[in-house]
Scaffold this motif. Structure first.
Motif, PDB file in Angstrom:
ATOM      1  N   ALA A 207       4.958  -4.716   7.661  1.00 16.61           N
ATOM      2  CA  ALA A 207       3.876  -4.023   8.663  1.00 16.61           C
ATOM      3  C   ALA A 207       2.591  -4.166   7.903  1.00 16.61           C
ATOM      4  O   ALA A 207       2.532  -4.405   6.548  1.00 16.61           O
ATOM      5  CB  ALA A 207       4.351  -2.608   8.558  1.00 16.61           C
ATOM      6  N   PRO A 208       1.460  -3.987   8.644  1.00 14.32           N
ATOM      7  CA  PRO A 208      -0.003  -4.423   8.052  1.00 14.32           C
ATOM      8  C   PRO A 208      -0.293  -3.405   6.878  1.00 14.32           C
ATOM      9  O   PRO A 208      -0.648  -4.058   5.738  1.00 14.32           O
ATOM     10  CB  PRO A 208      -0.799  -4.276   9.308  1.00 14.32           C
ATOM     11  N   LYS A 211       1.726  -4.554   3.748  1.00 12.03           N
ATOM     12  CA  LYS A 211       1.192  -5.792   3.003  1.00 12.03           C
ATOM     13  C   LYS A 211      -0.235  -5.555   2.517  1.00 12.03           C
ATOM     14  O   LYS A 211      -0.289  -6.145   1.202  1.00 12.03           O
ATOM     15  CB  LYS A 211       1.056  -6.834   4.181  1.00 12.03           C
ATOM     16  N   ALA A 212      -1.032  -4.485   3.049  1.00 13.72           N
ATOM     17  CA  ALA A 212      -2.256  -4.387   2.354  1.00 13.72           C
ATOM     18  C   ALA A 212      -2.062  -3.508   1.170  1.00 13.72           C
ATOM     19  O   ALA A 212      -2.611  -3.606   0.109  1.00 13.72           O
ATOM     20  CB  ALA A 212      -3.105  -3.525   3.202  1.00 13.72           C
ATOM     21  N   ARG A 219       6.567   0.289   5.597  1.00 10.88           N
ATOM     22  CA  ARG A 219       7.315  -0.270   6.727  1.00 10.88           C
ATOM     23  C   ARG A 219       7.874   0.637   7.547  1.00 10.88           C
ATOM     24  O   ARG A 219       7.940   0.435   8.860  1.00 10.88           O
ATOM     25  CB  ARG A 219       8.206  -1.549   6.213  1.00 10.88           C
ATOM     26  N   TRP A 222       5.545   2.821   9.580  1.00  7.02           N
ATOM     27  CA  TRP A 222       4.995   2.085  10.628  1.00  7.02           C
ATOM     28  C   TRP A 222       5.689   1.960  11.653  1.00  7.02           C
ATOM     29  O   TRP A 222       5.056   1.847  12.824  1.00  7.02           O
ATOM     30  CB  TRP A 222       4.390   0.750  10.018  1.00  7.02           C
TER      31      TRP A 222
END
Length: 256
Positions: A207-208, A211-212, A219, A222
């Motif tokens: 998920a964005p 990753k950030a 995840r 999200w």
């Protein structure tokens, strides 16, 4: 449900031989036994029905066999420990509602009661797919440290968000009521999962926010999965990430 009234659960200890900061960490000697064996022995003091090491290394499997620790040889290609747990649920043919506690392979001093608590928390929150643990922190340096993961909860004791940033951010810190400071919670890296979620996890894309922040648990959030959080009364002993950590743990097993 076990006779003690606690939920039935399985402990799985993912153990990879590769480690950048501490090579061959699971096999590091602690008081005459490899670290992974010490972790498994500690986990066996919990109320778990069984304790299983999941590894990609025949060498780790051999030392587990030597010490009569159940061990499963799993794929070398798993990107995360959670993926390795998912393979274990398949190998053991666990039912969807089975509870699996993930104990990190570098936690030889983990309190058995903490393992029990994370399993009980998931059993008590039927609507949640995951449970984990947090502890209150007050030290400002710890709150600001990006290596210390913070979590904010909702009123039901479920995670709203995990971050390396100081959350919640106290905008008017200078005006805050000194008798009731805003609590900050440090996330501890122990989880319990429902086997059904572990199977689903392997099909979820990163998920964005994951990753950030480089935080795998994002995840799940999200994708709408709920995470119950147990607040521990005190911080457990730290795991082993560095040579200095290893010496600290060795001294705990050999106090002389």
């Amino acid at each position: 449900m076990s006779q003690s009234g606690s939920p039935d659960f399985l402990v799985v200890i993912p153990a990879r031989l590769g480690s950048t900061r501490l090579p061959r960490k699971p096999l590091a000697d602690i008081g005459g036994k490899p670290m992974v064996v010490r972790v498994a022995e500690q986990a066996k003091k919990s109320l778990a029905q069984s304790v299983v090491v999941a590894t990609d290394s025949a060498e780790i499997q051999a030392v587990c066999d030597e010490h009569r620790i159940e061990c499963l040889l799993t794929s070398e290609d798993h990107p995360t420990g959670t993926d390795r747990l998912a393979e274990v649920t398949q190998l053991l043919k666990l039912p969807n509602n089975a509870l699996v506690v993930n104990v990190q392979g570098d936690e030889p001093l983990i309190p058995p009661e903490l393992i029990n608590q994370v399993a009980q928390t998931l059993a008590d929150h039927q609507e949640c797919a995951i449970s984990t643990v947090a502890v209150q922190i007050d030290d400002e340096a710890e709150i600001q440290n990006p290596n210390v993961v913070k979590v904010v909860l909702n009123r039901a004791g479920e995670a709203l968000y995990f971050s390396r940033a100081p959350i919640p951010f106290v905008r008017d810190a200078g005006k805050e009521n000194k008798t009731a400071p805003t609590p900050h919670l440090r996330h501890l890296g122990i989880y319990a999962y429902r086997a059904e979620f572990l199977q689903a996890y392997t099909r979820l894309d990163p998920a964005p926010p994951e990753k950030a922040e480089a935080l795998e648990q994002l995840r799940a959030l999200w994708n709408g999965y709920r995470i119950a959080v147990h607040i521990a009364a005190q911080t457990p002993p730290a795991g082993v990430d560095t040579p200095e950590d290893l010496e600290r743990v060795r001294s705990a097993f050999n106090p002389s």
